[in-house]
Scaffold this motif. Sequence first.
Motif, PDB file in Angstrom:
ATOM      1  N   TYR A 251       0.837  -1.198   0.000  1.00 45.38           N
ATOM      2  CA  TYR A 251       0.000   0.000   0.000  1.00 45.38           C
ATOM      3  C   TYR A 251       0.876   1.254   0.000  1.00 45.38           C
TER       4      TYR A 251
ATOM      5  N   TYR B 237       0.425   5.340   0.966  1.00 43.33           N
ATOM      6  CA  TYR B 237      -0.399   6.365   1.593  1.00 43.33           C
ATOM      7  C   TYR B 237       0.366   7.683   1.533  1.00 43.33           C
TER       8      TYR B 237
ATOM      9  N   PHE C  31      -5.032   6.966   1.761  1.00 41.17           N
ATOM     10  CA  PHE C  31      -4.740   5.880   0.837  1.00 41.17           C
ATOM     11  C   PHE C  31      -4.521   6.415  -0.572  1.00 41.17           C
TER      12      PHE C  31
ATOM     13  N   TYR D 275      -3.058   0.406  -3.981  1.00 37.60           N
ATOM     14  CA  TYR D 275      -2.850  -0.900  -3.369  1.00 37.60           C
ATOM     15  C   TYR D 275      -2.476  -1.903  -4.443  1.00 37.60           C
TER      16      TYR D 275
ATOM     17  N   THR E 259      -4.785  -9.224   3.067  1.00 41.26           N
ATOM     18  CA  THR E 259      -5.549  -7.986   2.944  1.00 41.26           C
ATOM     19  C   THR E 259      -6.234  -7.611   4.263  1.00 41.26           C
ATOM     20  N   THR E 260      -7.511  -7.653   4.278  1.00 44.46           N
ATOM     21  CA  THR E 260      -8.272  -7.009   5.336  1.00 44.46           C
ATOM     22  C   THR E 260      -7.879  -7.427   6.748  1.00 44.46           C
ATOM     23  N   TYR E 261      -7.646  -8.692   6.961  1.00 46.15           N
ATOM     24  CA  TYR E 261      -7.469  -9.159   8.323  1.00 46.15           C
ATOM     25  C   TYR E 261      -6.028  -9.234   8.764  1.00 46.15           C
ATOM     26  N   ASN E 262      -5.157  -8.710   7.976  1.00 40.06           N
ATOM     27  CA  ASN E 262      -3.746  -8.780   8.309  1.00 40.06           C
ATOM     28  C   ASN E 262      -3.170  -7.406   8.607  1.00 40.06           C
ATOM     29  N   GLU E 263      -2.311  -7.380   9.607  1.00 35.14           N
ATOM     30  CA  GLU E 263      -1.690  -6.128  10.019  1.00 35.14           C
ATOM     31  C   GLU E 263      -0.840  -5.558   8.909  1.00 35.14           C
ATOM     32  N   GLN E 264      -0.954  -4.264   8.705  1.00 36.34           N
ATOM     33  CA  GLN E 264      -0.092  -3.573   7.756  1.00 36.34           C
ATOM     34  C   GLN E 264       1.126  -3.053   8.512  1.00 36.34           C
TER      35      GLN E 264
ATOM     36  N   PHE F 136       4.240  -0.569   8.409  1.00 34.18           N
ATOM     37  CA  PHE F 136       4.577   0.669   7.716  1.00 34.18           C
ATOM     38  C   PHE F 136       6.079   0.910   7.681  1.00 34.18           C
ATOM     39  N   GLY F 137       6.505   1.555   6.615  1.00 28.80           N
ATOM     40  CA  GLY F 137       7.873   2.019   6.513  1.00 28.80           C
ATOM     41  C   GLY F 137       8.020   3.385   7.150  1.00 28.80           C
TER      42      GLY F 137
END
Lengths: 114, 114
Positions: free
Chosen positions: B33, B35, B45, B48, B98-103, B105-106
Amino acid sequence: AQSVSQHNHHVILSEAASLELGCNYSYGGTVNLFWYVQYPGQHLQLLLKYFSGDPLVKGIKGFEAEFIKSKFSFNLRKPSVQWSDTAEYFCARPRGGNTGKLIFGQGTTLQVKP
Amino acid sequence: GAGVSQTPSNKVTEKGKYVELRCDPISGHTALYWYRQSLGQGPEFLIYFQGTGAADDSGLPNDRFFAVRPEGSVSTLKIQRTERGDSAVYLCASSKGTTYNEQFFGPGTRLTVL
């Protein structure tokens, strides 16, 4: 369109005070909710998440949040804050569908005075 | 293990120039993703990717913005004819699904357009 709002933009607390940061979400769609934190100079990281089940969710570093469906709220709480909790806090939810793209609130800056 | 990395950490450019921002996701993460975070706001956003394809680019503000992920790993966000309003921190995140997984971040790339 789904949205998330955070009404406290800047909160100042003394150490050991209790914390509650507000997050309200709009009606509609599957309700999955997240709280992310960004410490000074660091990247966003997940504090906790709610998908289903127990509405009281416990996260890292002593944080918890309660999903209250009737109030469309997912407030973040901590009984006793520390100076190291100084950070920016974001509430978020997936925008819709199954892509996982997140909508973030405006963020709350928490400043904890030693 | 290594987290999400982004380069450069800072980019200063002049109005009208072309810039490329790079994101190196966590190995094995299929979802990526982009942002954009303006001062005092939560991340917004942009686009994706699931694998190599852009599954949703609905957040790109206009056709000056484009992103690729040719081999399903590293992604590049490209901005043509930069404008002062493009100044922001550009964040990349990756997740296993996707939806249920933690993103994850960099650290972001801070873009300043003079």
